[in-house]
Design an enzyme around this catalytic site. Sequence first.
Site, mmCIF file in Angstrom:
data_model
loop_
_atom_site.group_PDB
_atom_site.id
_atom_site.type_symbol
_atom_site.label_atom_id
_atom_site.label_comp_id
_atom_site.label_asym_id
_atom_site.label_seq_id
_atom_site.Cartn_x
_atom_site.Cartn_y
_atom_site.Cartn_z
ATOM 1 N N GLY A 80 0.827 -1.209 0.000
ATOM 2 C CA GLY A 80 0.000 0.000 0.000
ATOM 3 C C GLY A 80 0.853 1.247 0.000
ATOM 4 N N CYS A 108 5.149 -6.347 1.693
ATOM 5 C CA CYS A 108 5.572 -4.945 1.696
ATOM 6 C C CYS A 108 4.873 -4.166 2.807
ATOM 7 C CB CYS A 108 5.353 -4.331 0.313
ATOM 8 S SG CYS A 108 6.376 -2.876 0.091
ATOM 9 N N TYR A 109 3.894 -3.308 2.470
ATOM 10 C CA TYR A 109 3.165 -2.627 3.550
ATOM 11 C C TYR A 109 2.613 -3.657 4.526
ATOM 12 C CZ TYR A 109 -0.089 0.535 5.947
ATOM 13 O OH TYR A 109 -0.750 1.274 6.900
ATOM 14 N N HIS A 150 7.573 -7.974 -3.693
ATOM 15 C CA HIS A 150 6.245 -8.311 -4.214
ATOM 16 C C HIS A 150 6.274 -9.631 -4.988
ATOM 17 C CE1 HIS A 150 4.078 -4.539 -3.320
ATOM 18 N NE2 HIS A 150 5.299 -4.030 -3.329
ATOM 19 N N GLU A 195 3.765 -11.101 -6.236
ATOM 20 C CA GLU A 195 2.644 -11.158 -7.184
ATOM 21 C C GLU A 195 2.991 -10.592 -8.554
ATOM 22 O OE1 GLU A 195 3.044 -9.202 -4.643
ATOM 23 O OE2 GLU A 195 1.917 -7.332 -4.713
ATOM 24 N N ASP A 248 -18.847 -11.041 -22.085
ATOM 25 C CA ASP A 248 -19.403 -11.070 -20.719
ATOM 26 C C ASP A 248 -20.903 -11.339 -20.740
ATOM 27 O OD1 ASP A 248 -16.868 -10.227 -20.189
ATOM 28 O OD2 ASP A 248 -17.434 -8.133 -19.894
ATOM 29 N N LYS A 288 -11.867 -11.412 -16.089
ATOM 30 C CA LYS A 288 -12.189 -11.575 -17.513
ATOM 31 C C LYS A 288 -11.672 -12.905 -18.089
ATOM 32 C CE LYS A 288 -13.553 -9.335 -21.386
ATOM 33 N NZ LYS A 288 -14.691 -8.405 -21.513
HETATM 34 N N1 LIG Z 1 -26.383 -3.045 -27.904
HETATM 35 C C1 LIG Z 1 -26.622 -3.545 -26.691
HETATM 36 N N2 LIG Z 1 -27.773 -4.190 -26.426
HETATM 37 C C2 LIG Z 1 -28.033 -4.693 -25.227
HETATM 38 N N3 LIG Z 1 -27.187 -4.589 -24.187
HETATM 39 C C3 LIG Z 1 -26.030 -3.954 -24.367
HETATM 40 C C4 LIG Z 1 -25.672 -3.401 -25.620
HETATM 41 N N4 LIG Z 1 -24.454 -2.844 -25.500
HETATM 42 C C5 LIG Z 1 -24.059 -3.053 -24.228
HETATM 43 N N5 LIG Z 1 -25.001 -3.710 -23.530
HETATM 44 C C6 LIG Z 1 -24.975 -4.043 -22.109
HETATM 45 O O1 LIG Z 1 -23.939 -3.314 -21.482
HETATM 46 C C7 LIG Z 1 -23.058 -4.199 -20.802
HETATM 47 C C8 LIG Z 1 -21.662 -3.657 -20.769
HETATM 48 O O2 LIG Z 1 -21.025 -3.799 -22.005
HETATM 49 P P1 LIG Z 1 -19.528 -4.368 -22.079
HETATM 50 O O3 LIG Z 1 -19.034 -4.051 -23.442
HETATM 51 O O4 LIG Z 1 -18.759 -3.938 -20.905
HETATM 52 O O5 LIG Z 1 -19.695 -5.958 -21.863
HETATM 53 P P2 LIG Z 1 -19.976 -7.081 -22.926
HETATM 54 O O6 LIG Z 1 -20.460 -6.443 -24.177
HETATM 55 O O7 LIG Z 1 -20.853 -8.099 -22.329
HETATM 56 O O8 LIG Z 1 -18.579 -7.753 -23.115
HETATM 57 P P3 LIG Z 1 -17.271 -7.157 -23.814
HETATM 58 O O9 LIG Z 1 -16.553 -6.435 -22.701
HETATM 59 O O10 LIG Z 1 -16.560 -8.378 -24.263
HETATM 60 O O11 LIG Z 1 -17.701 -6.261 -24.933
HETATM 61 C C9 LIG Z 1 -23.219 -5.510 -21.548
HETATM 62 O O12 LIG Z 1 -22.847 -6.618 -20.735
HETATM 63 C C10 LIG Z 1 -24.693 -5.510 -21.866
HETATM 64 O O13 LIG Z 1 -25.420 -5.913 -20.723
HETATM 65 N N1 LIG Z 2 4.734 -1.093 -1.848
HETATM 66 C C1 LIG Z 2 4.434 -0.904 -0.583
HETATM 67 O O1 LIG Z 2 3.619 -1.612 0.009
HETATM 68 C C2 LIG Z 2 5.052 0.298 0.057
HETATM 69 C C3 LIG Z 2 4.858 0.337 1.542
HETATM 70 C C4 LIG Z 2 5.293 1.661 2.181
HETATM 71 N N2 LIG Z 2 4.480 2.731 1.675
HETATM 72 C C5 LIG Z 2 6.775 1.899 1.873
HETATM 73 O O2 LIG Z 2 7.105 2.797 1.142
HETATM 74 O O3 LIG Z 2 7.624 1.179 2.362
#
Ligand SMILES: Nc1ncnc2c1ncn2[C@@H]1O[C@H](COP(=O)(O)OP(=O)(O)OP(=O)(O)O)[C@@H](O)[C@H]1O
Ligand SMILES: NC(=O)CC[C@H](N)C(=O)O
Length: 554
Positions: A72, A99-100, A199, A201, A258, A410
């Site tokens: 953090g 870290c933090y 880190h 991760e 999605d 995702k």
């Molecule tokens: N033309 C549309 N008709 C109906 N719903 C839509 C339309 N465009 C977007 N949405 C809604 O908005 C949401 C957000 O869109 P977003 O693009 O983030 O996700 P996605 O389209 O499901 O997936 P991706 O991120 O792969 O495009 C969608 O999941 C859907 O519910």
């Molecule tokens: N990356 C971190 O978690 C940093 C921790 C704290 N802020 C430091 O500077 O040491």
Amino acid sequence: MASSLPQTTTMATQKEPHQIYDTILVLDFGSQYSHLITRRLRDLKVYSEMLPCTQKLADLTWKPAGIILSGGPYSVYEKDAPHADPAIYDAGVPILGICYGLQEMAYHFDDKNVSAGEKREYGHANIRVEKHGKGEESHIDKLFDGIEDDSQDWNEVWMSHGDKLSTLPSKFVTIATTSNAPFAGIAASYGPFYGIQFHPEVTHTRRGNAIISNFALKICSAKQEWTMDKFVDQEIERIRALVGDKGQVIGAVSGGVDSTVAAKLMTRAIGDRFHAVLVDNGLLRLNEAEQVKETLTKHLGINLTVIDASEQFLSKLSGIHDDPEKKRKIIGGTFIDVFLSKAKEIEKAAANTANAGPIEWLLQGTLYPDVIESISFKGPSQTIKTHHNVGGLPSKMSLKLIEPLRELFKDEVRLLGAELGIPPDLVWRHPFPGPGLGIRIVGEVTPEKIRIVRQADSIFISEIRSAGLYNQISQAYAGLYSVKAVGVAGDKRVHEWVIVLRAVTTTDFMTADGYEFEWGFLKGVMRRICNEVSGVSRCVYDPTSKPPGTIEQE
Ligand SMILES: Nc1ncnc2c1ncn2[C@@H]1O[C@H](COP(=O)(O)OP(=O)(O)OP(=O)(O)O)[C@@H](O)[C@H]1O
Ligand SMILES: NC(=O)CC[C@H](N)C(=O)O
Ligand SMILES: O=c1[nH]c(=O)c2[nH+]cn([C@@H]3O[C@H](COP(=O)(O)O)[C@@H](O)[C@H]3O)c2[nH]1
Ligand SMILES: [Mg+2]
């Protein structure tokens, strides 16, 4: 379709994943890497959830298999620095501070243990591992068990800190050092508390995954059961229990990965009591509405209605020249109007059937990064753009939300999509924004510009596919700047529109890099667009990274 489905059973469970799987809790102190810890654990098939660092243990309805304290930006000794609930140290679960998180743990045991370092340390360092434990203390060595291998750089780690441990907490031992950090890794001699200054991760820490794996598997004994096939069965059961035997669900579905995955899951769970709605806002790509309809209904068995509302959208957008936010709000608002009136229509149509009754539920494709963002103790980040989705609906419609993907990242959604039999083409599709071409045409949206962008986009994407580049690029598209430039075609002067091509690579769409095409590839695409799309005099390529740019144009 619905009648062939198994009925909701009384045994149906509404358990959340953390009640089913061994779960490692990540407490987020605001590091930009916090969500990566959760990602790494899930890659190991160990379920993990992130909560704000202020989470009280007594308020949790489940018991974590282990707790990780993230990094953090604060200094633990500052007046308003965040601190973990002290109850975590008495919960009988292993803890790893990063870290933090390390500093937080040391500070908890004695506030004299942490101070500002003389030298800040960002980037690579090499650790030396110290082995200790025998007998009762054998747990001490588990964190770094087997991480030394034959590679020369196994001991490379990534540091990012200014503060340091000035003293080793009482009853702790040092398990790793670097030339700048005498306490790069520590462990309690009496139980499974560990801290590391670097880190694990981030990918720059060579054996970071092995360290996280040691913590989760060898120290917390978490079972590796988080797989998408299990998720499908559990989620279907959960949806059925939630919705009941009669409930109807409506969902906005765009043909993006999605919403398609969420819709497929709903269809498996409740058949045609799920009503998917695709709004054709006139701003979709070439032939998109037809293709989505074909794939979703014919191949995936989803009960989808396409509403052609393009006239409504385009007439409202006419005359809006220079205010992207206004455009976005018009599109979002119109979308809600269309959706609301469709919901009423569905209710009416079902009036004299077995499905009669009000629609009570709204499906949303919310993903885990959205959830993390909204629970962050720092509060949601600044709005750069108003995103168009169905978020505006519930308060107006008083629908209950159903969000089957809210625990997933995702790439997990993509795995789930494959598991559900969704074709790879759709699963790996680049994201497409709700406002569609409306935010890729800079300036006023007109039917002529839409036609041009559709054709140019289709050429660009098909060239990218033929060159085998589609899966290396995270998102690519053609847009249009509302300026005309002079060109020469067949010895004639022309004065036509300028197409902008954009392609980026990114992991989370929060930051992005322009994709480096071969020059020959770009020249080929530009030649085709200028030749084949009437009304275009030239093309430009936009390689701007994000920041300072954004992925879309508006
Ligand atoms: N033309 C549309 N008709 C109906 N719903 C839509 C339309 N465009 C977007 N949405 C809604 O908005 C949401 C957000 O869109 P977003 O693009 O983030 O996700 P996605 O389209 O499901 O997936 P991706 O991120 O792969 O495009 C969608 O999941 C859907 O519910
Ligand atoms: N990356 C971190 O978690 C940093 C921790 C704290 N802020 C430091 O500077 O040491
Ligand atoms: O559903 C959506 N509704 C929107 O209003 C919207 N605006 C941007 N995007 C997508 O979000 C990602 C980041 O885009 P930006 O860098 O342009 O903000 C990219 O993947 C964009 O395509 C949207 N998706
Ligand atoms: Mg989309």
